[in-house]
Structures are given as structure tokens and as C-alpha cells.
Design an enzyme around this catalytic site. Structure first.
Site, PDB file in Angstrom:
ATOM      1  N   ARG A 162      71.240  61.305   9.820  1.00 48.23           N
ATOM      2  CA  ARG A 162      71.019  62.227   8.696  1.00 48.23           C
ATOM      3  C   ARG A 162      72.145  62.040   7.671  1.00 48.23           C
ATOM      4  O   ARG A 162      73.261  62.510   7.869  1.00 48.23           O
ATOM      5  CB  ARG A 162      70.969  63.680   9.169  1.00 48.23           C
ATOM      6  CG  ARG A 162      70.845  64.656   7.990  1.00 48.23           C
ATOM      7  CD  ARG A 162      70.307  66.024   8.370  1.00 48.23           C
ATOM      8  NE  ARG A 162      71.197  66.821   9.182  1.00 48.23           N
ATOM      9  CZ  ARG A 162      71.039  68.136   9.400  1.00 48.23           C
ATOM     10  NH1 ARG A 162      70.009  68.781   8.873  1.00 48.23           N
ATOM     11  NH2 ARG A 162      71.872  68.790  10.171  1.00 48.23           N
ATOM     12  N   ASP A 445      76.318  75.356  12.196  1.00 48.66           N
ATOM     13  CA  ASP A 445      76.654  74.302  11.251  1.00 48.66           C
ATOM     14  C   ASP A 445      76.729  74.902   9.848  1.00 48.66           C
ATOM     15  O   ASP A 445      76.788  76.117   9.689  1.00 48.66           O
ATOM     16  CB  ASP A 445      75.686  73.116  11.344  1.00 48.66           C
ATOM     17  CG  ASP A 445      74.265  73.465  10.929  1.00 48.66           C
ATOM     18  OD1 ASP A 445      74.034  74.551  10.354  1.00 48.66           O
ATOM     19  OD2 ASP A 445      73.358  72.635  11.167  1.00 48.66           O
TER      20      ASP A 445
END
Length: 531
Positions: A162, A445
């Protein structure tokens, strides 16, 4: 290189990543695509302003022919991506790389975005770790002496990288004195360093694409794929990408996003936490009907979240694409009761997703892999996926996606305190170079910090009244910040508090939560504080 400059320090083995081939690719991508990237970011700002002024999102009239054309399909699943019933996410440090690949998950989302921080050492070091993992040479010994290495008795997870979103720059690499795109840098470095290695192993360079808001942004990524494959002599269509539908505007363009990437598409993912952040961000000035309650009370079964996931599955399966479910952020605890409750919630969540037609889902910790696998195997059996389940029964309107007002729940002082505490704790870790942080038995996150500070900003500027009758004011938020920081200091000790990044984290959170003008992404000002 004529116009490219690397200003980050060159540590041991960095030359294996920052090769002439990789730097040349970055330069070409920047010159060809960066002007369009900046234009698309400006379009985002214009749409946000329109929403603040009272406009509403809707399905696009100009792309209706794409949605009405039932003949097109995305590319068939690529090698290593046929079965995605359980995917694990995490940053690309050496320990996580080994643990994720060994976890038994089918796919590892090697995260250089929300679970990572863009320290220069992470940007380049993560690429070295991925390269070593593909070569099978990666090892790690912890300061306590525990040794980590790849297992040979079971298949390793397929790597899907990612890169950073379109909005994030890379200040350590410039072209013609302009900062480059963090996403294009991550993409180019991985493709040039490890792309051919993956092809030689019978798989390919695969990506997760984050934070996109429109099909035009997907088109930009597709053009990057075409340009890069041509530049490196890789057959067109070898690259595959799964798009995270984690912004509110993207939910209205899912079909068009698949269409733009169709020869490179590997499906869509329901990025639930960032999606909630995007809803708050886009509706932050629209008044009480658009205020969400405490974040932990906004479950996947509330009407607007349910509409979003149902539409995602239908859209993907109508076009032959994988639909991947959202993150289970729970991490195992030493407390048996906490563990029992966490596993039950994950099991229920994954059972619901498998029943809805998703082909797989995410977990944040190896300890949750088996729970997710069991839930999906109960529905899939030996089949690799359920793409053939086209969900013709699903009908979702734009009004369904916009139905924020019917979300049940309250705004409480406990919710305010949680947002402040978790947001500051996460920022302190992020500024120190850690992007995936265990807080209160959840793996958090950047989406966590974004939701936390955005809710506080919205509650303050909407003059929300808490469930106990208090109004959210600047004075209340400042007092809660003082008290929650004092509680953190008491818990971890004055020495650890003084030696960490707590002062910067507190200042950053306070500035973002109390600012007169909303900042789109907290990672932008936080990145400026990094060396």
C-alpha cells in the site's frame, strides 16, 4: 539524473533501492503525472467547499453509460490473489514483515501508508525488507534476543503493497526542485526493486491504493501503471491493484473506479475507519443532523455503513472483482475476559461479512487470522471466493449512502476523552516513527487519529451538547487535554513522558482540534516536523 535530487541520508544498502532505474522511473512519473495529481487535489478542495456550502454527493450523471453497460468486467484474479479469505495488515519493518508472512493469512498488506510513518528510514528501509522477504533471506533478532525468520513449512502470504495516498509528498526526493508524490515514490521503488522478482516467482507486483476520492484519481493510477510497465518492459496488465473505498466521495464512484482500472483491477476494499473519518470531514460544517456519535458506537450495521458495504459487494461481484471486508483492529490481551470479548466481536464481524458476500477480510494481528479464516471458510468451503454471488437483491440509493442522521448513539464525555487520549497517544508514536500502535487492546493507525481529532473539531464547531448536558467548548476541550495528558504521564512515568514526543503530539493535536480552519490531513503538518 538531470532533474532528480535525493536529499535523504544514504545508509547501508540504500543503493540497492535508490538505483538509477528506480530514480529514472520516479523522474518520469513525476514529470508526466504530477501536474494532474495537483489538479485533482485542487478538485478535492473545491468539492469539499461545495459540500460545506450545502451541496450533496450523488452518483455521477456523466458516467451513467459506464454503470449501465453490463458488458465490461475487470481482469480475472492474478496468481496469488485468487483466494483472499484472510488478509493481515501492518507496516514494513523487519519484525512485522516476518510475522505477517508467517501468519497463515492468504495476503499481507505491506503498509507504507496509514500503519507506517514516512520517516526516510522507513521509506527506503521498508523496500529493503520487502526485497529480502521475497528473496527469502530476511531475518531479525530483537533486543531481547528473540530470533525471527521465515517459515518453510507453509505457504507465505502474498505481498500487496500500500503506497501513500495522492495527497502526501516525499520531501527527500525532488524533481526540478519540486517535492515528489509519496505514492509514486513508494510505487516506483517497489516496482523497480521487487517487481521482476515477484514476476519470476509466478506472482506479480500488487498494490492497495489508498485515499482516492474519484474515478479520475483511479485513472491517474492506471496511467502510472501503464507508463511504468512500458518503462521497465513489464507486460501490460501484470500490475494489479485493489482500491480502498475509504473516502465518502469514492462510495458514489465505485463502479467507475473499477472501470478505470479494469485491466489492472484486483477489486475493492471496505476501508471502514477512514470512511468514517471522511464522512466526518466532508460533513463537518453541516450541523447537528450530520454529527456522528462516539466513534466506537458507529458499527458496521448502522444504516449508512450498511448501505456502503452492501453496495461495494454488489458492485465488485457484478464486475468480476473481489470484495474485501474491513479491518478487525482487536489484538490479543493477557486478560482472558478481554480476549473472549474481542474474539467474539471479530467472529461476529467476519461472519456477517462472509454472509454478505465479501470474499475475505482484514485483521491487524496474527492472533486473529484463524478467527477470520474460520468465518469465511464456513461460507466458502473449498471455493477460493464467492465472486459469482452477484447480490442482485441489493438496491442502494444515494440517499441511503447519505443517511447519516439515522445513526443511533450519543456524544459523551467519555467519547470526548477517548478521542483526546487516543489521538495524542497515536501522534506521539507516529512522530517517533511508529505507525501501528496498540492502544486499549486495539491496533490503531492514522485513521484513528484522524477520526479522533475530526470528531473533536466537529463537536466543538457544531456546539454539540454531550449526553450529560455539557456543551463542547474550547475551554472544555483544553481541560480534557490537560487531564488526559496528566493521566498518560502518570501511567507511563514522568521520565518516559519527558523523553518521548508527547509535547509535540499534544501541541499538534490541540492545534488541529481547535483550529478555526479544518486541516484536511493531520499527517501533512506532522510530516513537516519530521527530519
Amino acid at each position: 539524473m538531470s532533474g532528480i535530487q535525493v536529499t535523504g541520508p544514504l545508509h547501508d544498502r540504500y543503493d540497492e533501492v535508490l538505483t538509477p532505474t528506480a530514480l529514472d522511473l520516479i523522474e518520469r512519473l513525476h514529470r508526466e503525472l504530477n501536474p494532474r495529481r495537483l489538479e485533482l487535489l485542487q478538485r478535492r478542495a473545491e468539492r469539499t467547499a461545495a459540500l460545506a456550502a450545502g451541496a450533496d454527493l450523488d452518483f455521477l450523471a456523466e458516467t451513467e453509460p459506464v454503470r449501465d453497460d453490463g458488458s465490461w468486467q475487470v481482469a480475472p484474479p492474478a496468481p496469488g490473489l485468487e483466494d483472499r479469505r484472510v488478509e493481515i495488515t501492518g507496516p514494513t519493518d523487519r519484525k512485522m514483515t516476518i510475522n505477517a508472512l508467517n501468519s497463515g493469512a492468504k495476503v499481507w498488506l505491506a503498509d507504507q501508508e496509514d500503519a507506517n510513518t514516512p520517516l526516510w528510514e522507513n521509506v527506503v528501509g521498508g523496500q529493503l525488507n520487502l526485497s529480502d522477504a521475497i528473496d527469502g533471506t530476511i531475518e531479525f533478532t530483537s533486543p531481547e534476543g528473540k530470533h525471527y525468520a521465515l517459515r518453510t513449512e507453509q505457504p507465505l502470504a502474498t505481498i500487496v503493497v500500500r503506497p501513500r495516498g495522492w495527497h502526501l509528498p516525499e520531501k527527500h526526493i525532488t524533481v526540478d526542485d519540486e517535492p515528489t508524490s509519496g505514492g509514486l515514490v513508494d510505487f516506483a521503488l517497489y516496482l523497480a526493486t521487487s517487481g521482476q522478482k515477484q514476476i519470476d516467482r509466478g506472482q506479480g507486483p500488487y498494490f492497495y491504493l489508498a485515499k482516492m476520492e474519484s474515478h479520475l484519481e483511479a485513472r491517474l493510477w492506471n496511467d502510472a501503471f501503464v507508463l511504468a510497465q512500458e518503462a521497465l518492459g513489464i507486460p501490460r496488465g501484470t500490475i494489479r491493484a485493489t482500491v480502498l473505498i475509504e473516502t465518502f466521495p469514492a462510495a458514489f464512484e465505485m463502479e467507475e473506479i473499477l472501470y478505470e482500472l479494469r485491466e489492472h483491477s484486483a477489486g475493492l476494499n471496505a476501508g471502514r475507519w477512514d470512511y468514517m473519518f471522511s464522512v466526518i470531514k466532508n460533513y463537518r460544517t453541516r450541523g447537528a443532523d450530520y454529527v456522528l456519535p462516539d466513534r466506537n458506537s458507529v458499527t458496521m450495521t448502522v444504516p449508512f455503513m450498511r448501505a456502503y458495504t452492501e453496495l461495494l459487494v454488489r458492485t465488485c461481484h457484478q464486475r468480476g472483482a473481489h470484495a474485501i471486508g474491513g479491518m478487525a483492529a482487536f489484538i490479543p490481551s493477557r486478560d482472558p475476559e478481554v480476549n473472549e470479548a474481542a474474539f467474539a466481536k471479530v467472529r461476529d464481524d467476519k461472519t456477517r461479512e462472509a454472509g454478505d458476500g465479501f470474499d475475505g477480510s482484514w485483521v491487524a494481528h496474527p492472533g486473529m487470522v484463524e478467527v477470520c479464516r474460520e468465518a469465511f471458510t464456513a461460507v466458502l468451503g473449498d471455493r477460493p471466493n464467492q465472486i459469482d454471488r452477484t447480490r442482485d437483491d441489493v438496491q442502494v440509493s444515494a440517499e441511503d449512502l447519505r443517511d447519516i442522521a439515522s445513526t443511533p448513539g450519543e456524544v459523551t464525555e467519555a467519547g470526548l476523552r477517548s478521542n483526546v487520549s487516543v489521538g495524542i497517544q497515536y501522534l506521539a508514536a507516529w512522530l517517533g516513527g511508529t505507525g501501528a500502535v496498540g492502544i486499549n487492546n486495539l491496533m490503531e493507525d492514522a485513521a484513528t487519529a484522524e477520526i479522533s481529532r475530526s470528531q473533536v473539531w466537529q463537536w466543538l464547531h457544531t456546539k454539540v451538547e454531550l449526553s450529560d448536558g455539557q456543551q463542547v467548548t474550547r475551554e472544555l476541550v483544553e481541560r480534557v487535554i490537560d487531564e488526559e495528558c496528566a493521566a498518560i504521564e502518570q501511567k507511563i512515568g514522568t521520565h518516559a513522558f519527558a523523553g518521548g514526543h508527547w509535547a509535540e503530539a499534544r501541541a499538534t493535536f490541540t492545534e488541529l482540534a481547535l483550529a478555526d480552519h479544518y486541516i484536511d490531513f493531520l499527517t501533512l503538518p506532522a510530516y513537516e516536523q519530521m527530519p
